[in-house]
Structures are given as structure tokens and as C-alpha cells.
Scaffold this active site. Sequence first.
Site, PDB file in Angstrom:
ATOM      1  N   ASN A   1      -5.424   2.343   0.839  1.00 51.71           N
ATOM      2  CA  ASN A   1      -5.347   2.544  -0.604  1.00 51.71           C
ATOM      3  C   ASN A   1      -6.143   1.443  -1.298  1.00 51.71           C
ATOM      4  O   ASN A   1      -6.157   0.300  -0.843  1.00 51.71           O
ATOM      5  CB  ASN A   1      -3.899   2.477  -1.093  1.00 51.71           C
ATOM      6  CG  ASN A   1      -3.102   3.690  -0.715  1.00 51.71           C
ATOM      7  OD1 ASN A   1      -3.639   4.738  -0.391  1.00 51.71           O
ATOM      8  ND2 ASN A   1      -1.793   3.561  -0.730  1.00 51.71           N
TER       9      ASN A   1
ATOM     10  N   ARG B   1      -2.537   8.710   3.685  1.00 51.19           N
ATOM     11  CA  ARG B   1      -2.874   7.856   4.836  1.00 51.19           C
ATOM     12  C   ARG B   1      -2.153   8.305   6.103  1.00 51.19           C
ATOM     13  O   ARG B   1      -2.735   8.299   7.184  1.00 51.19           O
ATOM     14  CB  ARG B   1      -2.565   6.390   4.530  1.00 51.19           C
ATOM     15  CG  ARG B   1      -3.497   5.820   3.472  1.00 51.19           C
ATOM     16  CD  ARG B   1      -3.175   4.386   3.129  1.00 51.19           C
ATOM     17  NE  ARG B   1      -1.801   4.317   2.610  1.00 51.19           N
ATOM     18  CZ  ARG B   1      -1.007   3.266   2.753  1.00 51.19           C
ATOM     19  NH1 ARG B   1      -1.396   2.200   3.412  1.00 51.19           N
ATOM     20  NH2 ARG B   1       0.197   3.283   2.240  1.00 51.19           N
TER      21      ARG B   1
END
Length: 88
Positions: A36, A18
Site C-alpha cells: 500500500n 494485497r
Amino acid sequence: MLRRHIVFTGRVQGVGFRYRARHAAQMYGCTGWVRNEWDGSVTMEIQGAEADIDRVILAIERGAYVRIENMAVTAMPVDAAETGFWTM
């Protein structure tokens, strides 16, 4: 300008995915978000020029420890009001 909903599977959580996605999206002028998922996958919605979206994905793949095994890609309508890229 286009927008894609992408679900990544493989070694994509706990490896800085990320962070890399946000950094690359900002570098290439793309907007959207990344998060996620409970099943170990990572979901991203990203919008920008097709070449810039491809550059973001390549930058993520070059990250140490990241191993993308599959990407499920869906086209979406562009969100003209979106102005940044967020991690969730």
C-alpha cells in the site's frame, strides 16, 4: 519471463487487494511484492510469464469490493534471484 512495476489506483486499499495478489501470484507461480502507498494506491512488482501475470491481475479484479480504475505499468529487468511473493 518478464517483470512489471504496476501502480494500481481506484478502490484498492482496505479491500483485501494485497492478500488476493499474494495468493494469486503463488497460485500462478509469479514472484515479486505488493504494498500500500500513502496516496491510496497499491504498488506491485511482479515477475513471471506474461499470461500468468495477466491471470494474477484478473484474479485480483474478481475480488469483492476491489475496483481497479487505472494501472500504470512499467517494464523492468528480471530478478533471477527472486524466489517468492511478499506483501509489504
